[in-house]
Design an enzyme around this catalytic site. Sequence first.
Site, PDB file in Angstrom:
ATOM      1  N   LEU A  17      25.716  27.101  15.911  1.00  0.00           N
ATOM      2  CA  LEU A  17      26.099  26.909  14.514  1.00  0.00           C
ATOM      3  C   LEU A  17      25.860  28.162  13.684  1.00  0.00           C
ATOM      4  O   LEU A  17      26.664  28.508  12.810  1.00  0.00           O
ATOM      5  CB  LEU A  17      25.316  25.738  13.914  1.00  0.00           C
ATOM      6  CG  LEU A  17      25.421  24.390  14.632  1.00  0.00           C
ATOM      7  CD1 LEU A  17      24.601  23.336  13.881  1.00  0.00           C
ATOM      8  CD2 LEU A  17      26.868  23.942  14.762  1.00  0.00           C
ATOM      9  N   ASP A  36      16.868  36.187  14.981  1.00  0.00           N
ATOM     10  CA  ASP A  36      16.968  35.422  16.224  1.00  0.00           C
ATOM     11  C   ASP A  36      16.123  36.107  17.283  1.00  0.00           C
ATOM     12  O   ASP A  36      15.801  37.297  17.157  1.00  0.00           O
ATOM     13  CB  ASP A  36      18.431  35.352  16.678  1.00  0.00           C
ATOM     14  CG  ASP A  36      18.735  34.124  17.534  1.00  0.00           C
ATOM     15  OD1 ASP A  36      17.996  33.905  18.522  1.00  0.00           O
ATOM     16  OD2 ASP A  36      19.692  33.400  17.223  1.00  0.00           O
ATOM     17  N   ASP A  65      10.827  35.676  16.104  1.00  0.00           N
ATOM     18  CA  ASP A  65      10.336  34.379  16.555  1.00  0.00           C
ATOM     19  C   ASP A  65      10.072  33.580  15.287  1.00  0.00           C
ATOM     20  O   ASP A  65       9.160  33.899  14.521  1.00  0.00           O
ATOM     21  CB  ASP A  65       9.056  34.559  17.376  1.00  0.00           C
ATOM     22  CG  ASP A  65       8.442  33.246  17.826  1.00  0.00           C
ATOM     23  OD1 ASP A  65       8.897  32.171  17.375  1.00  0.00           O
ATOM     24  OD2 ASP A  65       7.479  33.277  18.620  1.00  0.00           O
ATOM     25  N   CYS A  96      19.436  27.985  10.496  1.00  0.00           N
ATOM     26  CA  CYS A  96      20.089  27.362  11.649  1.00  0.00           C
ATOM     27  C   CYS A  96      19.217  27.337  12.898  1.00  0.00           C
ATOM     28  O   CYS A  96      19.603  26.721  13.895  1.00  0.00           O
ATOM     29  CB  CYS A  96      21.391  28.079  11.975  1.00  0.00           C
ATOM     30  SG  CYS A  96      22.680  27.872  10.733  1.00  0.00           S
ATOM     31  N   SER A 170      20.089  16.975  10.773  1.00  0.00           N
ATOM     32  CA  SER A 170      20.751  16.334  11.910  1.00  0.00           C
ATOM     33  C   SER A 170      20.956  14.855  11.621  1.00  0.00           C
ATOM     34  O   SER A 170      20.230  14.252  10.821  1.00  0.00           O
ATOM     35  CB  SER A 170      19.895  16.489  13.171  1.00  0.00           C
ATOM     36  OG  SER A 170      20.358  15.664  14.216  1.00  0.00           O
ATOM     37  N   TYR A 183      11.792  15.363  16.965  1.00  0.00           N
ATOM     38  CA  TYR A 183      13.009  15.998  16.457  1.00  0.00           C
ATOM     39  C   TYR A 183      13.467  15.307  15.173  1.00  0.00           C
ATOM     40  O   TYR A 183      13.770  15.966  14.164  1.00  0.00           O
ATOM     41  CB  TYR A 183      14.100  15.923  17.522  1.00  0.00           C
ATOM     42  CG  TYR A 183      15.394  16.600  17.148  1.00  0.00           C
ATOM     43  CD1 TYR A 183      15.495  17.988  17.122  1.00  0.00           C
ATOM     44  CD2 TYR A 183      16.519  15.843  16.826  1.00  0.00           C
ATOM     45  CE1 TYR A 183      16.690  18.606  16.794  1.00  0.00           C
ATOM     46  CE2 TYR A 183      17.717  16.463  16.491  1.00  0.00           C
ATOM     47  CZ  TYR A 183      17.802  17.843  16.477  1.00  0.00           C
ATOM     48  OH  TYR A 183      18.986  18.452  16.143  1.00  0.00           O
ATOM     49  N   PHE A 216      27.810  17.344  18.219  1.00  0.00           N
ATOM     50  CA  PHE A 216      28.510  18.620  18.193  1.00  0.00           C
ATOM     51  C   PHE A 216      28.536  19.250  19.575  1.00  0.00           C
ATOM     52  O   PHE A 216      27.638  19.023  20.396  1.00  0.00           O
ATOM     53  CB  PHE A 216      27.818  19.581  17.218  1.00  0.00           C
ATOM     54  CG  PHE A 216      28.429  19.585  15.848  1.00  0.00           C
ATOM     55  CD1 PHE A 216      28.942  20.750  15.307  1.00  0.00           C
ATOM     56  CD2 PHE A 216      28.486  18.429  15.093  1.00  0.00           C
ATOM     57  CE1 PHE A 216      29.517  20.764  14.048  1.00  0.00           C
ATOM     58  CE2 PHE A 216      29.047  18.424  13.834  1.00  0.00           C
ATOM     59  CZ  PHE A 216      29.570  19.602  13.304  1.00  0.00           C
TER      60      PHE A 216
END
Length: 278
Positions: A17, A36, A65, A96, A170, A183, A216
């Site tokens: 994403l 990233d 990190d 993201c 989410s 999660y 997704f």
Amino acid sequence: MRISRRTFVISGGSSGLGLATAQNLLEAGAYISVLDLNPPPEQLHIQSGSSCQEYNARVKYFETDITSLSDIERAVAGTVQWFKDSGAPLGGVINCAGVGLPSKILDYKKEPHPLDRWEFVMAVNLTGSFNLTRLCLPHLASVEPELPTEETRDTSSADGERGVVVFASSAAAYEGQPGQTSYSASKGALVSMTLPMARDLADYGIRVVAIAPSMFESPMTDKMKPKVRESLRKELVFPKRFGRPQDFAQTVRWIIECAYINGETIRLNGGTRMPYKL
């Protein structure tokens, strides 16, 4: 808010994403700071045919990190120096970076959910997003408010906006499946903090919006057995397909450009609700 010649920080911007969002905003003329563990792929480019040199000038990568406060501090400091040098002021933070480590609260041996898994998911999805956002906000709040110019007379910029924060939540925040306790908790927390943060930042002209994608296309769904994918596809309403990273990126772009969306979570699911289990 205008996108062109504004700098956007994207965590997890090297894949999925985040990568699709970086691509979309680049095509609109943005400068992108990618945070990233891995650099963005070489194929990330400008579809309009801009030269590679121009692309390189508008993308900066910081190995980060997202669970490390010092890494985030270093990346934010580097981004601030970069946008001061480039003259492209900070426009927003798009969170993201995320992980999911399935684990039931009690497994089949009646062993409790491992604490280290809980802490890691929270560190990436929740605390990482919070830390990156809070460290960028003093700089975002110091940007000159966007106002219409004599040349453009763009009334969409008449609100004196400074920037946007986007959280990637989410569908699991609402319809978590078995094994998604940690999660779902992390993604639900992002939903819960969106409105109060938007209210905190109202005086600074900074908006806060969350997106809650459902099923997704991802490395995880790519590994599913055909039978499982077909079972999930039957649950879809319309379109009869998994969401694509480009759908998420298009939503981010709309959020940035539409000043009246604020303090809200957008369910990006094609009308589908997650089933009890796969």
